[in-house]
Enzyme design. Structure first.
Site, short mmCIF file in Angstrom:
data_model
loop_
_atom_site.label_atom_id
_atom_site.label_comp_id
_atom_site.label_asym_id
_atom_site.label_seq_id
_atom_site.Cartn_x
_atom_site.Cartn_y
_atom_site.Cartn_z
N GLU A 128 -0.15 -6.23 11.81
CA GLU A 128 -1.21 -7.32 12.37
C GLU A 128 -1.12 -9.15 11.83
O GLU A 128 -2.28 -9.98 11.72
CB GLU A 128 -2.61 -6.59 12.92
CG GLU A 128 -3.07 -5.84 11.56
CD GLU A 128 -2.31 -4.56 11.80
OE1 GLU A 128 -1.75 -4.19 12.58
OE2 GLU A 128 -3.14 -3.59 10.76
N THR A 167 0.86 -1.26 -0.42
CA THR A 167 -0.12 -0.38 0.08
C THR A 167 1.23 1.27 -0.04
O THR A 167 0.37 2.54 -0.30
CB THR A 167 -1.21 -0.06 0.94
OG1 THR A 167 0.05 -0.18 2.53
CG2 THR A 167 -2.30 -0.75 1.25
N TRP A 173 5.72 -0.21 5.28
CA TRP A 173 4.83 -0.40 4.78
C TRP A 173 4.35 1.19 4.13
O TRP A 173 3.45 1.41 3.26
CB TRP A 173 3.39 -0.59 4.99
CG TRP A 173 2.85 -0.47 6.22
CD1 TRP A 173 2.98 -1.23 7.26
CD2 TRP A 173 2.26 1.09 7.01
NE1 TRP A 173 2.94 -0.66 8.90
CE2 TRP A 173 2.23 0.74 9.12
CE3 TRP A 173 2.11 1.64 6.89
CZ2 TRP A 173 1.60 1.70 9.27
CZ3 TRP A 173 0.91 2.25 7.69
CH2 TRP A 173 1.24 2.08 8.79
N GLY A 217 2.61 -6.26 6.38
CA GLY A 217 2.70 -6.73 7.73
C GLY A 217 1.97 -6.65 8.68
O GLY A 217 0.34 -6.77 8.75
N ASP A 276 0.59 -1.75 18.87
CA ASP A 276 0.79 -1.55 17.75
C ASP A 276 1.28 -0.28 17.62
O ASP A 276 0.51 0.66 16.53
CB ASP A 276 -1.02 -2.33 16.91
CG ASP A 276 -1.21 -1.30 15.97
OD1 ASP A 276 -2.46 -1.91 14.79
OD2 ASP A 276 0.01 -1.76 15.45
#
Lengths: 579, 115
Positions: free
Chosen positions: A206, A188, A253, A204, A322
């Site tokens: 989660e 993305t 990402w 990548g 996260d």
């Protein structure tokens, strides 16, 4: 803590000299010139915007002054372009080179437009694996493209990197890099052109894979190297207990930065999976992924020619919240004769690194509501008082999963010396649960908790824009928002800071004082890029509009209207100029 | 011991998924769904659905609140199988029919009183 240091070898030194030679070429070089020289020189004239972050220094800054604090009141729409099928809004950063604007809509649809008039020159819609796209969460958007060697480079959510001829819009090559049918994720992020290579990082986090970053030959599309952000070296594998490295997540990402002086690519990596760790404080020895989990939630420095790791700093060892390092920009600036890199972490802290080895120079806090750690040592980057969350219920974890900062970029102005950045204030209640990575028939999310976003205790969820000293974090001015803007920012030589806000207003502020000088209603929220460029002697501001990112999805429940009713399948490129 | 349990669960889940009827998939070895744990709707929900359907589906978040939903079973099954463009992924290849039904049963079990 820094990793290996590698002295420049003779080959790298030769590369630096080659790059230095290219950088001294005049600004009148043609579009077919090496990507390196164009990107480094984008700052000089400001006519173009040839790489995602504006330049390799990642300033998101245009030196143009035609639009400035005195006349910005006269800014009006010059033209609009509708790419169609804007699922989840336009999330990309447009690029401009030699009077042509290139940008992507959802589904990696690439458009080339006349930058002065918006007249379409060509479009290219790659054929995607629709069944795969339908099974994805973080999809079907792309954050943008790279330009160079006469080509436009774009990644797809079904795991490909595509090169398109800049003049004709015909595909030159189309390389499959990720087995997205198996891993469910692809690309993305925007790619980054570095000399003769295109660098791109997969999703990548989660999603339980190993989060590769690739170096691809720009001319042929051949994969030259692959760096696995999860356990990509023997040293790193030791930081994953058992077989947890196989489903570690990670990824890179978003587009990183490049330091031509040392031939070093800087990249941010994603968080590990599962996101939340039921082992709590026992995470070093037990739980789903015991250990520091290198190189997740880190900034890494790669050799763009070989993909080898030069050095790194792990911003959050054993990230249990996260809070990716994959977000944002790598602002390269000098302070007191020292070369630095300023990088935001999703958890709400900004890290300042020595550019030669990622040793920590300072860490300062941008988001106010932070309790996942008590603090981060500004001298070493060590986490102080980490809040590990064992199995069961927990309340008021701050910031929420949406982060203290998100993936879009802030901006740095060399004129004011200020770094402009959005901070997000929200928290969450969660229940940490045990999960098992699901890989068959294709990978599924591995979260590890049920959660609900909420207001911070004693406060209300909101956002803020501040003008800061990028190195010390000292705040010069601040503007509050009832909901956090989610788009990228733009700083200009006309002493302006542009903020595309979530309600739909594009706002311009005095970069020195934070006074709002102009605004315009674009009719839908913003969650993409914004640039400035010049075409036929006029300065333009181009902004992506549209709503529907995964963070934006939280707004309806948290804030109500206008987000409950805001469309998630619309978005256009809106371009402004002076009347 | 924990690793053996986890491995068994993974194998059971894989076997259950492999037995899903899907003409578009290549032929797979016949496998019956595993024991109850593979049909544990709450567990499947917590692993895959909680990312968007917050508090176990009890409150609105990225996805709508599911507790007390007025949607029919048919609607829910279809939505999980096919997804919704730009909003929800399609899980038709990920879950077997019994798993989908277990998910719907879990949703029906949610009390509509959470705040």
């Amino acid at each position: 803590m820094t990793g290996n240091r590698r002295a420049l070898n003779t080959a790298a030194l030769a590369m630096v000299m080659l790059v230095a030679g290219a950088c001294s070429m005049s600004t009148s070089e043609t579009a077919s010139g090496p990507g390196t020289a164009r990107a480094s020189m984008a700052d000089a004239s400001g006519n173009d915007w040839t790489t995602y972050h504006g330049s390799y220094q990642s300033w998101h800054y245009s030196p143009l002054t035609q639009i400035n604090t005195d006349n910005v009141k006269k800014l009006r729409v010059a033209w609009v372009h509708h790419p169609g099928r804007s699922t989840r809004g336009l999330q990309s950063m447009p690029l401009v080179q030699d009077g042509v604007l290139y940008y992507t809509g959802s589904y990696s649809r690439v458009w080339a437009l006349d930058a002065a008039t918006g007249t379409p020159l060509w479009s290219y819609f790659p054929k995607l694996d629709d069944d795969l796209v339908a099974a994805q969460t973080h999809s079907p958007y792309t954050r943008g493209i790279a330009l160079g060697h006469g080509k436009v480079f774009v990644g797809t959510v079904d795991g490909r990197l595509i090169a398109i001829d800049m003049k004709t819009g015909q595909p030159a090559w189309d390389t499959k890099l990720v087995d997205s049918k198996k891993l469910t994720v692809g690309f993305t992020g925007a790619p980054l052109l570095v000399k003769d290579k295109v660098v791109i990082g997969s999703q990548g986090g989660e999603w339980p894979g190993r989060g590769p970053i690739f170096g691809v030959d720009a001319a042929s599309g051949r994969k030259v190297w692959e760096f696995l952000t999860v356990a990509g070296t023997e040293e790193a594998k030791k930081t994953w207990g058992g077989e947890s490295w196989k489903t570690g997540g990670g990824g890179g990402w978003m587009a990183g930065g490049y330091d031509p002086e040392t031939n070093t690519v800087w990249w941010g990596t994603g968080n590990p999976a599962p996101l939340y760790d039921w082992a709590g404080t026992e995470w070093k020895t037990t739980g789903p992924r015991p250990g520091d989990n290198l190189y997740t939630t880190s900034v890494i420095a790669l050799d763009p020619d070989t993909g080898k790791l030069k050095f790194y700093h792990q911003e959050l060892p054993h990230d249990a919240w996260d809070f990716d390092s994959a977000v944002g920009e790598f602002v390269m600036l000098d302070r007191d004769g020292r070369k630095l890199v300023v990088h935001p972490n999703k958890g709400g802290h900004v890290f300042v690194y020595d550019r030669k080895d990622a040793s920590v120079v300072n860490v300062w806090q941008l988001a106010k509501n932070i309790n996942f750690v008590k603090g981060i040592d500004p001298k070493t980057g060590a986490l102080i008082g980490r809040r590990d969350l064992p199995l069961g219920k927990h309340s008021n974890l701050c910031p929420a999963i949406a982060g203290g900062m998100s993936w879009n970029s802030g901006a740095y102005s060399p004129k004011t010396g200020l770094y402009y950045k959005i901070g997000q204030e929200w928290c969450m209640d969660l229940e940490v649960i045990k999960t098992t990575p699901v890989l068959e028939p294709q990978a599924q999310l591995d979260i590890g908790a049920n959660f609900t976003l909420r207001n911070p205790e004693g406060g209300k969820a909101h956002g803020h824009l501040s003008g800061r000293d990028p190195v010390t974090g000292a705040k010069k001015w601040e503007v509050m928002y009832p909901e956090p803007p989610l788009a990228s920012l733009l700083a200009t030589g006309g002493n302006l800071v542009f903020v595309p806000d979530p309600r739909g207003m594009l706002r311009a502020y005095n970069a020195e004082t934070g006074q709002e000088l102009w605004s315009h209603n674009n009719g839908i929220g913003h969650n993409g890029g914004i640039i400035s460029y010049s075409a036929k002697g006029k300065q333009y501001i181009a902004v992506a509009t549209g709503w529907g990112s995964l963070v934006g999805d939280e707004f309806g429940a948290l804030f109500g209207e206008p987000y409950k009713s805001m469309p998630k399948d619309a978005g256009a490129l809106v371009v402004f100029t002076l009347e | 011991m924990v690793r053996v349990v986890i491995l068994a669960l993974a194998v059971a889940l894989a076997a259950a998924v492999a037995s899903a009827q899907d003409p578009a998939q290549p032929a797979q070895s016949a496998a019956t769904p595993g024991p109850d744990d593979a049909l544990n709707g709450e567990q499947i929900f917590g692993t895959s659905c909680g990312f968007c359907h917050q508090a176990g589906g009890r409150v609105a978040g990225r996805g709508p609140k599911l507790a007390g939903t007025e949607r029919s079973d048919e609607f829910l099954l279809n939505r999980i199988r096919v997804g919704k463009e730009g909003a929800m992924p399609a899980y038709g290849r990920a879950f077997t029919e019994p798993q989908l039904k277990a998910l719907v049963a879990y949703i029906r079990s949610l009390k509509d009183d959470a705040r």
